[in-house]
Design a protein around this motif. Structure first.
Motif, mmCIF file in Angstrom:
data_model
loop_
_atom_site.group_PDB
_atom_site.id
_atom_site.type_symbol
_atom_site.label_atom_id
_atom_site.label_comp_id
_atom_site.label_asym_id
_atom_site.label_seq_id
_atom_site.Cartn_x
_atom_site.Cartn_y
_atom_site.Cartn_z
ATOM 1 N N GLU A 1 -39.399 47.359 -95.763
ATOM 2 C CA GLU A 1 -40.632 47.642 -96.497
ATOM 3 C C GLU A 1 -41.840 46.866 -95.973
ATOM 4 O O GLU A 1 -42.940 47.039 -96.474
ATOM 5 N N GLY A 2 -41.636 45.986 -95.011
ATOM 6 C CA GLY A 2 -42.768 45.225 -94.509
ATOM 7 C C GLY A 2 -42.342 43.893 -93.919
ATOM 8 O O GLY A 2 -41.195 43.726 -93.503
ATOM 9 N N VAL A 3 -43.275 42.955 -93.895
ATOM 10 C CA VAL A 3 -42.990 41.664 -93.267
ATOM 11 C C VAL A 3 -42.298 40.718 -94.250
ATOM 12 O O VAL A 3 -42.240 40.966 -95.452
ATOM 13 N N PHE A 4 -41.787 39.621 -93.693
ATOM 14 C CA PHE A 4 -40.940 38.660 -94.411
ATOM 15 C C PHE A 4 -39.712 39.412 -94.952
ATOM 16 O O PHE A 4 -39.251 40.356 -94.331
ATOM 17 N N GLY A 5 -39.147 38.990 -96.050
ATOM 18 C CA GLY A 5 -37.978 39.675 -96.595
ATOM 19 C C GLY A 5 -36.673 39.167 -96.032
ATOM 20 O O GLY A 5 -35.798 38.727 -96.776
ATOM 21 N N HIS A 6 -36.505 39.247 -94.714
ATOM 22 C CA HIS A 6 -35.348 38.677 -94.037
ATOM 23 C C HIS A 6 -35.822 38.063 -92.726
ATOM 24 O O HIS A 6 -36.707 38.612 -92.065
ATOM 25 N N PHE A 7 -35.186 36.965 -92.347
ATOM 26 C CA PHE A 7 -35.544 36.335 -91.078
ATOM 27 C C PHE A 7 -34.719 36.931 -89.944
ATOM 28 O O PHE A 7 -35.210 37.707 -89.145
ATOM 29 N N CYS A 8 -33.419 36.617 -89.904
ATOM 30 C CA CYS A 8 -32.585 37.119 -88.813
ATOM 31 C C CYS A 8 -31.122 36.930 -89.168
ATOM 32 O O CYS A 8 -30.704 35.827 -89.528
ATOM 33 N N ALA A 9 -30.344 38.012 -89.043
ATOM 34 C CA ALA A 9 -28.931 37.974 -89.429
ATOM 35 C C ALA A 9 -28.025 37.440 -88.334
ATOM 36 O O ALA A 9 -26.832 37.254 -88.565
ATOM 37 N N GLY A 10 -28.553 37.202 -87.139
ATOM 38 C CA GLY A 10 -27.724 36.640 -86.077
ATOM 39 C C GLY A 10 -27.869 37.395 -84.782
ATOM 40 O O GLY A 10 -28.889 38.037 -84.523
ATOM 41 N N GLY A 11 -26.818 37.335 -83.951
ATOM 42 C CA GLY A 11 -26.802 38.092 -82.715
ATOM 43 C C GLY A 11 -26.291 39.502 -82.965
ATOM 44 O O GLY A 11 -25.720 39.803 -84.007
ATOM 45 N N ASP A 12 -26.484 40.352 -81.988
ATOM 46 C CA ASP A 12 -26.073 41.750 -82.091
ATOM 47 C C ASP A 12 -24.570 41.833 -81.817
ATOM 48 O O ASP A 12 -24.135 41.958 -80.664
ATOM 49 N N ILE A 13 -23.756 41.768 -82.882
ATOM 50 C CA ILE A 13 -22.306 41.657 -82.680
ATOM 51 C C ILE A 13 -21.692 42.952 -82.154
ATOM 52 O O ILE A 13 -20.657 42.916 -81.485
ATOM 53 N N ARG A 14 -22.309 44.078 -82.424
ATOM 54 C CA ARG A 14 -21.779 45.320 -81.847
ATOM 55 C C ARG A 14 -21.896 45.304 -80.320
ATOM 56 O O ARG A 14 -21.000 45.759 -79.596
ATOM 57 N N PHE A 15 -23.021 44.774 -79.846
ATOM 58 C CA PHE A 15 -23.163 44.606 -78.397
ATOM 59 C C PHE A 15 -22.103 43.651 -77.855
ATOM 60 O O PHE A 15 -21.500 43.902 -76.801
ATOM 61 N N HIS B 1 -19.152 43.089 -79.008
ATOM 62 C CA HIS B 1 -17.866 43.770 -78.991
ATOM 63 C C HIS B 1 -17.781 44.734 -77.809
ATOM 64 O O HIS B 1 -16.785 44.743 -77.067
ATOM 65 N N GLN B 2 -18.829 45.528 -77.618
ATOM 66 C CA GLN B 2 -18.829 46.496 -76.519
ATOM 67 C C GLN B 2 -18.759 45.785 -75.174
ATOM 68 O O GLN B 2 -17.948 46.142 -74.298
ATOM 69 N N ALA B 3 -19.587 44.767 -74.996
ATOM 70 C CA ALA B 3 -19.628 44.064 -73.720
ATOM 71 C C ALA B 3 -18.335 43.299 -73.460
ATOM 72 O O ALA B 3 -17.818 43.277 -72.337
ATOM 73 N N ILE C 1 -14.727 41.057 -84.533
ATOM 74 C CA ILE C 1 -15.846 41.992 -84.675
ATOM 75 C C ILE C 1 -15.318 43.409 -84.917
ATOM 76 O O ILE C 1 -15.874 44.164 -85.721
ATOM 77 N N ARG C 2 -14.235 43.772 -84.233
ATOM 78 C CA ARG C 2 -13.630 45.102 -84.456
ATOM 79 C C ARG C 2 -13.307 45.305 -85.931
ATOM 80 O O ARG C 2 -13.662 46.330 -86.531
ATOM 81 N N ALA C 3 -12.643 44.310 -86.519
ATOM 82 C CA ALA C 3 -12.187 44.453 -87.906
ATOM 83 C C ALA C 3 -13.348 44.466 -88.896
ATOM 84 O O ALA C 3 -13.301 45.169 -89.907
ATOM 85 N N LEU C 4 -14.399 43.708 -88.600
ATOM 86 C CA LEU C 4 -15.524 43.603 -89.535
ATOM 87 C C LEU C 4 -16.532 44.732 -89.375
ATOM 88 O O LEU C 4 -16.970 45.328 -90.367
ATOM 89 N N ALA C 5 -16.917 45.029 -88.130
ATOM 90 C CA ALA C 5 -18.092 45.870 -87.919
ATOM 91 C C ALA C 5 -17.851 47.161 -87.157
ATOM 92 O O ALA C 5 -18.718 48.040 -87.167
#
Length: 365
Positions: free
Chosen positions: A62-76, A78-80, A319-323
């Motif tokens: 909905e706009g700015v702020f709200g969330h900062f950052c959930a972490g690294g891109d775990i799907r990437f 897993h794939q890599a 990561i497979r099991a979670l995401a």
């Protein structure tokens, strides 16, 4: 414009460099492109006399702020990690270099840590000269849930929490709010979420004599303590200060009268047993390290997470099991805390590189 450029919005207004993480559908999870853009921008501003300080925030749908950052891109990841993509190595080397730059940045770097601040989000905020939290802050290093360890400097900043709080947060991945973040030395000041926009906008409009004056202005709008309860750390210290992981789990499971002990033991039993042993050693080694040394150790560890046992990465499986498959049923190997041989977890602390060839050899504190 490349797609990745839309995820990092960098602007200079007045005497301040402003960064907004803008990947809201992924809760601003960091991709390799985002890491590279952040690193390039901070390096450019480091030597720009017109920029006295840097402020960073996240955004949400909905706009700015709200969330900062959930972490690294775990799907990437897993794939890599599953396909041998060499960008996996690039991601961790460059992310840790970014973390180090923030910890050693010569100008004030002010992090507005609203909403979710986890994993890689901690890596780009814990090194800030001013860490601002709100009543909506949800802070954690939950890497053991995916068979990883609290990286991005997690060994350094968690080991500097009071008592055994660092071991507790690292092993369980538990989430804390603003009051506990300040009490546990993972944040500096509190600002109501509704006031963030006014402070951010004011930074662009003021005239400042120095970077220190920019930071002092933000600090003057904040409070030293946040509303909310701070738990007693007596039980945390009693359990997580024990010398071994086995002693911790035995103590928790024996305390049948304590709801906290039983819930904590159950949580640990769901984590990767191997990585729990690794994480405990990481936190305790890191207490004697500077940031650069810790990040080099973590770079060794993350290489081993994916390649120590070919085809048997705890991280890829977690990561497979979670995401990916989302079955919430990781097949950890070994399956039990009691079955992890010491030689296996100690192997994570043997560097695959000679010191002069380490990918982070140039880092200095």
């Amino acid at each position: 414009m490349r797609e990745v450029e839309q995820h990092i919005v960098s602007e200079v207004h007045g005497q301040v460099g402003f960064i907004t993480l803008s990947r809201p559908k992924a809760i601003n999870a960091l991709s390799l492109g985002m890491v590279r853009d952040l690193l390039a921008q901070l390096l450019a501003w480091k030597d720009d006399p017109a920029v006295l300080a840097v402020a960073i925030r996240g955004s949400h749908k909905e706009g700015v702020f709200g969330h900062f950052c959930a972490g690294g891109d775990i799907r990437f990841l897993h794939q890599a990690g599953s396909t041998g993509n060499p960008q996996l190595e690039d991601f961790f080397t460059e992310e840790y270099a970014l973390n180090h730059l923030i910890f050693t940045y010569p100008k004030p770097y002010i992090a507005f840590m609203d909403g979710i601040v986890m994993g890689g989000g901690m890596g780009i905020s814990q090194g800030a000269s001013l860490r601002v939290v709100t009543e909506k802050t949800k802070m954690a290093m939950p890497e053991t849930i995916i068979g990883l360890f609290p990286d991005v400097g997690g060994g350094y900043f968690l080991s500097r929490c009071p008592g055994a709080v660092g071991e507790w947060l690292a092993l369980t991945g538990d989430t804390i709010g603003a009051a506990e973040a300040i009490a546990f030395q993972l944040a500096d000041v509190y600002l109501p979420a509704s006031e963030q926009g006014a402070v951010w906008d004011a930074l662009a409009q003021q005239n400042f004599a120095s970077g220190e004056a920019v930071q002092a202005f933000v600090q003057s709008r904040t409070q030293a303590q946040a509303p909310g309860a701070v738990r007693s750390t007596a039980d945390i210290d009693r359990v997580f200060g024990l010398p071994t992981l086995q002693a911790m789990i035995d103590t928790l499971e024996a305390d049948t009268a304590s709801e906290w002990a039983q819930a904590t033991a159950a949580a640990l039993r769901k984590r990767s047993p191997l990585m729990l042993w690794v994480v405990l050693e990481q936190i305790r080694r890191a207490r004697g390290m500077d940031v650069a040394t810790d990040l080099r150790m973590e770079r060794d560890m993350v290489r081993h997470c994916f390649y120590l046992r070919p085809g048997q990465s705890e991280t890829v499986e977690g990561i497979r099991a979670l995401a990916v498959d989302k079955d919430q049923n990781p097949q950890w190997n070994p399956a039990r805390i009691e079955d992890v041989p010491e030689a296996l977890w100690r192997a994570f602390f043997v560097s695959p590189w000679p010191a002069h060839s380490h990918p982070l050899a140039s880092l200095k504190d």
